[in-house]
Structures are given as C-alpha cells and as structure tokens.
Write an enzyme that holds these catalytic residues in place. Structure first.
Site, PDB file in Angstrom:
ATOM      1  CG  HIS A  40     112.606  41.279  26.366  1.00 54.94           C
ATOM      2  ND1 HIS A  40     112.530  39.953  26.706  1.00 54.94           N
ATOM      3  CD2 HIS A  40     113.374  41.850  27.323  1.00 54.94           C
ATOM      4  CE1 HIS A  40     113.198  39.746  27.817  1.00 54.94           C
ATOM      5  NE2 HIS A  40     113.730  40.877  28.213  1.00 54.94           N
ATOM      6  CG  ASP A  99     110.095  38.050  25.437  1.00 53.15           C
ATOM      7  OD1 ASP A  99     111.116  37.354  25.268  1.00 53.15           O
ATOM      8  OD2 ASP A  99     110.109  39.120  26.053  1.00 53.15           O
ATOM      9  CG  HIS A 132     115.658  41.248  31.327  1.00 53.70           C
ATOM     10  ND1 HIS A 132     114.392  41.436  30.817  1.00 53.70           N
ATOM     11  CD2 HIS A 132     115.619  41.791  32.576  1.00 53.70           C
ATOM     12  CE1 HIS A 132     113.634  42.047  31.723  1.00 53.70           C
ATOM     13  NE2 HIS A 132     114.360  42.267  32.791  1.00 53.70           N
ATOM     14  CG  HIS A 152     114.212  35.662  24.756  1.00 52.25           C
ATOM     15  ND1 HIS A 152     113.357  36.275  25.632  1.00 52.25           N
ATOM     16  CD2 HIS A 152     115.330  35.392  25.466  1.00 52.25           C
ATOM     17  CE1 HIS A 152     113.930  36.366  26.817  1.00 52.25           C
ATOM     18  NE2 HIS A 152     115.133  35.835  26.737  1.00 52.25           N
ATOM     19  CG  LEU A 168     109.818  26.312  24.633  1.00 51.82           C
ATOM     20  CD1 LEU A 168     110.642  25.366  23.754  1.00 51.82           C
ATOM     21  CD2 LEU A 168     108.509  26.671  23.942  1.00 51.82           C
ATOM     22  NE  ARG A 169     107.324  28.698  33.056  1.00 55.71           N
ATOM     23  CZ  ARG A 169     107.052  30.002  33.132  1.00 55.71           C
ATOM     24  NH1 ARG A 169     105.855  30.450  32.855  1.00 55.71           N
ATOM     25  NH2 ARG A 169     107.964  30.845  33.529  1.00 55.71           N
TER      26      ARG A 169
END
Lengths: 299, 360
Positions: free
Chosen positions: B197, B270, B144, B54, B57-58
């Site tokens: 998370h 994350d 989430h 998780h 990716l920019r």
C-alpha cells in the site's frame, strides 16, 4: 430571524445570516430584547473537554432565555465505559432536550452528533475544527467597536493556528464580513495550504502587526514546547508574544483580543492584557449576548 | 463444463485469444466430453484467478465478498483471525515478519512460509529489517512503510480539506523516508522487499529508481488510494478513514502512472472490515479501514489499464511475487477469474470444483 437547526461551524455561512446574528446579539447586548424564548425547554451542555468559560457562558445565556440547563458530565462516566459518541448523543436527546451544546476533543464530533439526533446542536468547539460561537463573539466585539463596519479592516491572528478551532472560525466569519486577515505564528504551528483560504500568512510578527486594526492573540498550550513545536515559552514570548513594546507600536486605535484564558507573559504581556487596547473582558461579556442570539436562532 | 466464447488473457504466456476452455474435476481439461454443460461467456475475458496480496480477514463472510470481487486466492495479513478458512477459494497466510508484529524479534520462517509480512505495523528499528533481509534470503518481506514519529496524531495526508476540517495530517515523508531507508539497507544485504500500500509520489519515484538500479523491490497500491484523495474527507466522510492515509490528487496521478508502467507491480485490496461500533465516533477516533474486495476490479477498469496489464496487476504479478502458479494450461488446477468488460465487472470465478459462473 432564519431558523437554523444547528450551528456546527461558520464556514459557508452567508454574510446576511452572520449580520443577522450580530444584529440580534447587539439587541440582546443593549437590552433591547428580553423575553424568555426558551421557557420550559431543556438545553444540555455536553462537554468532553474541560471548559469553564464557554460552558458557563452558554449556561448564563440559556438561563437568561428561561431554559433549564442540564450539565451532562462526560469525562470519567459514559465515555470511559466505551459508549460511542453516537450512543451518548442519542441518550441525551432521548431526555427531551431541545438543544445539545457539545464540546469535544475531536474535529467533526459536533457534526456527528447533529447527524445522530433530532434536536438542535451547537458546536462549542470540536477538536481543531471550529468554535463558531467564539468566532461570532469575536466578530461581534469588533463589529460593536467599529460601529458595524468591518469591511477592509485589517486583523492579525497570531499564535498556534495549526491546533486552533478559534482561528478557523475567526477566518470564516471575518473573511465573510470583508476583513483582510493575516495569520502569524511559528512555522511549526501554521497548517499546510492555509494561504489557499484567501488569507495572508507570515511567520514574522512585526509584519503581521504592521497596519493591523485588531490583533487576536491565540492561546498557546505550554505542553507544545515538549512536542518540539518551539524551543521554550520564553522564546515564544520574545518572537510571537505581544509585548508592551510591540503593543505600543500598533496603530493608536488598534485593539487586542484573546479568546482566553490568557497565559500572561506568554501570548501577551500582563500590561497589554490589562491595558487600554484590550477587549478581553468585553469579549466575555459579549459572549452571553451572542450565545443568546445563537440559542434563539437554532431553537 | 465448457466456458464458451470468451477471450483468454494470460500475460505469462502472452496469450490473448478467443477460445473455449473446458473444466473437469476442478482442473483445466484438453477437450470436452459429450453432453458437457456449456456456459456462454461471449464477450467476457478469462484470466488466471486473481490473487489478493494483502487483506485482513476477520470472519468468513468476507470471503464471499472476495469471491464477488473476483479473487480465487486471498493472502491473509498477520492481523487476520486464524480461524478463517474456506473450501471454496484458497486462503493463504502471510507469516508475521516480527514476533507479535512488535518489530523486535524475527518471526519464525518455515519451508512452507509464503511470505513474511509486517501487516499494518511499522518496523521502527532498521537493524531488525537488516537482520530479516539477511536471514530470510529469498522469502518476500512485505513491509508497511511508516515512521510513527512523523505520523504523530495524523489521520490523513496534507491538504486543504484536512486543514479546513481541522484533521491532523501525515506528511509524505512519514512513508517515503522509510522507503528510502529500507532501500538503502536492501542494497547492502540483498533479499526481496515488497512495499504494501504505497501512497505517495515520492515513494513511487524511490521505487522506480531502485528498480532501475536492479534492486529486488516490488510494491502494491490499493483500490482506494488509486481513487480517493484527501478531499474524500469532506463532511468527515468515513470513506476517507483508511490506513495508510489518503493523499493528494498529484500523488494519485503518480500512483496511476506507476501502476501503468510497472513501477508498482500489483493492486492489493487492503480489505479491512471495521466493526460498526468502531465507526460511531468522530473521524479521528474511528478505526480505519474499508471493504475493498468488491471495488478492486471496477477501479482497474476505471484506470483504463490495457487488458493484459489489468490481468497482470491482479494475477500474474502477485503470483510471481509469491511463487504461485497462475496458469490456464491444460492439467493445471482450475483457478480463474471471468470479467465482463462491457459492464466493467466480475462475471464469476472458478476455483477448483467451486464456481460462481453457473448461477450468475
């Protein structure tokens, strides 16, 4: 006087420094010092939140010390154009100002400005964190009233503690000066872990007022009712407001403070706000002397 | 290429032996040819390639960071840029669980769908989750857990530091109440639920209890939630500006115990890279996130996880959850992560024909 570059909060300020500031404020208050220590200097008021009292008080104090006051209006200008706080601060500092006085809706904003610029920074209220000049003027008002002795006095701080920066600054200053503090408010408006800061906490106003030498009533934002924090203004006044009857039951010499502006009939009944015990107008007066002392100390 | 002298650790096959490994043409080979290059990995561990469950990716620069962090597979959260690709490691994509992550309509499921993820967005309507569980059958749903009405303006868990600093806080129930709700639904519908998370002790208790009852539930925890508590916000340090919010030391202790005993299945990074301009504001106004790829392995070492468990939380468990192969068997695609336990760090990775072992 110790030179401090910034006044960002009162937490951790040693008692000796607090007392120096209060003594110096007292000298200004009693007219024992004049002088235009800031002659030729520029002081910038940078307010991201509307504020008339604090901004005017700093303006009068700075002008009294001979400074030129620049009022940098933020709402609707650079902030809305997406300029970062760091960027804005650097631009203001580049104008050659000596002191930036900043008020911002977010906790930690003044500290961020201080890290970003080379000039002095005074926090005029950052989010729910601190409002150190208010904390100092409250302490000074009591100090003056009680002849310089705060040790073992009992002060009740009542209202919206959760959202109040004034409450936090009061806590740090008064505790350092030896005051016994009790915090009181609706359970929904008391922050977690508060008692770990070495203060008493209660939700019962009569418990808080019992034996109090001074009562600090905090301002309640009426909008909090719509956030389900308490049912109504009327109920708030009934349970946590300083009504005439409650004020009558205080110790004979007990005093009442409020950082202003007062919601009459909510935190305080109008009779109490204008009554014998009220030091509210004196707080405003003392604010100028205290802010002169602060401006002098950081510059 | 001969990887010489390392300890091979693969919990799936209960392998833990010191042996040489031969890699040829991007695959694990059975024996070395004459003249094959030798890489001395004496004292190192070789594990099936690490899989991050998780991360956002920019841009492609983040993949270099993932590689340095020891990952050979990254599952891009739905918030990732679709343009990010790699010819070095495997980039897989989580499909959006709901259209636009808005929580109203179901996202499309194809035969190739790896998993369905709600990214960092809450799923407010329990009815939508119920339908998703019914419809998705054996596909993993990555959630989430957050009730925004309990989060309010909060940016960090409750604690003395946030109270002193005047930072709005998030109660534990903002996460745990949604986990409790979702587990109730799962019990009725069946399906496979994965909580990304998790941060609170109560979440771990709920998941432990659900697993004991035989529910198909899994969870991961991030490196930062294992190492930082609310006191990290001291001085408004932005290391504490992450999402979900940091929690108390007591929560951290339970997260660690849960990771050790298997209640929490995996460590997921994350990893979120935040634009520098989004960090030039006061704490609350800054965009949350931290670059976690390169902190992950050191965190696991610091927790003193047994070697097999360490490999499990980064490789075997994520592979099992996603139905991916994680094998060191001869003939399989070479995806491996090499650790150096002496420096508690990543020595390098092999991903097919790509590797970072030859030039340390």
């Amino acid at each position: 006087m110790t030179a401090r570059r910034h006044l960002l909060g009162l937490e951790g300020l040693p008692r000796t420094e607090l007392e120096q500031l209060l003594s110096r404020a007292h000298e200004y208050r009693e007219g024992r010092v004049g002088g235009r220590h800031l002659s030729g200097r520029v002081v910038a008021n940078v307010f991201y939140e509307p504020s008339t009292r604090t901004r005017s008080s700093f303006e009068v104090a700075a002008a009294g010390l001979g400074a030129h006051v620049l009022n940098w209006t933020v709402t609707g200008s650079s902030a809305s154009k997406g300029e970062t706080l760091v960027d804005t601060a650097k631009n203001i500092a580049a104008l050659g100002v000596s002191v930036i006085i900043v008020r911002h809706q977010h906790s930690g904003a003044a500290a961020l400005v201080a890290r970003s610029v080379g000039c002095s920074v005074i926090n005029a209220g950052d989010g729910q964190h601190e409002h150190p000049s208010q904390g100092l003027l409250d302490a000074y008002t009591l100090w003056r009233r009680w002849g310089g002795v705060l040790e073992n006095k009992r002060v009740a701080i009542v209202g919206d503690i959760l959202h109040s920066r004034v409450a936090r600054s009061n806590l740090h200053a008064l505790k350092a000066l030896g005051v016994k503090l009790v915090f009181c408010g609706p359970p929904t408006l008391l922050p977690s872990h508060l008692s770990q800061l070495g203060v008493d906490v209660t939700t019962e106003l009569d418990v808080a007022l019992n034996g109090a030498d001074a009562v600090m009533m905090l301002r309640i934002q009426k909008e909090r009712a719509s956030e389900a924090l308490f049912p109504s203004a009327a109920e708030y006044h009934q349970r946590w407001g300083l009504t005439t009857a409650r004020a009558a039951a205080l110790k004979p010499e007990a005093v009442v403070l409020h950082p202003g502006p007062v919601n009459r009939g909510l935190e305080l009944s109008p009779e109490v706000a204008d009554g014998q015990r009220s030091l509210i107008l004196e707080q405003v007066e003392n604010g100028i002397a205290v802010r002169k002392a602060v401006l002098e100390a950081v510059s | 290429m001969i990887l010489r002298g390392a300890r091979l650790i693969d919990p799936n096959t209960r392998t833990d032996t010191k042996t040489d490994l031969v890699i040829r043409d991007g695959k694990i080979a059975d024996k070395a040819n004459a003249g094959e290059a030798v890489i001395d990995l004496d004292g190192c561990w070789i594990a099936p390639g690490f899989i991050d469950l998780h991360s956002v990716l920019r841009d492609e620069s983040e993949l270099a960071s993932a590689i340095r962090g020891g990952f050979t597979t990254v599952v891009a959260a739905p918030e990732s840029a679709s343009s990010v690709k790699s010819d070095q490691i495997r980039v897989l994509r989580a499909a959006p669980l709901t259209r636009g992550l808005e929580g109203n309509e179901l996202g499309e499921v194809a035969a190739t769908t790896l998993c369905l993820s709600q990214g960092f967005k809450p799923l407010n309507r329990a009815g939508v989750l119920r339908r998703a569980l019914q419809y998705s059958n054996r596909t993993l749903l990555v959630l989430h857990a957050e009730d925004p009405s309990l989060t309010g303006a909060g940016v960090i868990g409750e604690g003395l530091t946030p109270t002193r600093l005047g930072l709005p806080s998030v109660p534990v129930a903002a996460e745990s109440s949604i986990i409790a709700r979702d587990l109730q639904i799962l019990e009725e519908t069946g399906g496979r639920l994965h909580f990304a998370h998790v941060t609170t002790a109560r979440s771990v208790e709920l998941i432990r209890h659900a697993k004991a009852r035989g529910l198909s539930v899994s969870a991961d925890v991030t490196p930062h939630h294992l190492t930082r508590d609310t006191s990290a916000a001291e001085d408004y340090s932005l290391t504490a500006r992450v999402w979900p919010p940091l929690r108390s030391p007591a929560d951290l202790a339970v997260l660690k115990a849960g990771l050790l005993d298997g209640t929490i299945d995996a460590i997921a990074c994350d990893h979120v890279k935040v634009d520098v301009l989004d960090r030039e504001h006061a704490f609350e106004a800054c965009a949350p996130g931290c670059e976690a790829f390169e902190a992950a392995v050191a965190t696991a070492f610091a927790l003193e996880l047994p070697p097999a468990r360490l490999v499990e939380v980064f490789a075997s468990a994520p592979a099992r959850l996603l139905g991916l192969a994680a094998s060191l068997a001869v003939g399989s695609e070479a995806r491996l992560t090499v650790l150096d336990p002496r420096t508690r760090s990543v020595r390098g990775v092999v991903s097919g024909r790509f590797n970072t072992l030859e030039k340390p």
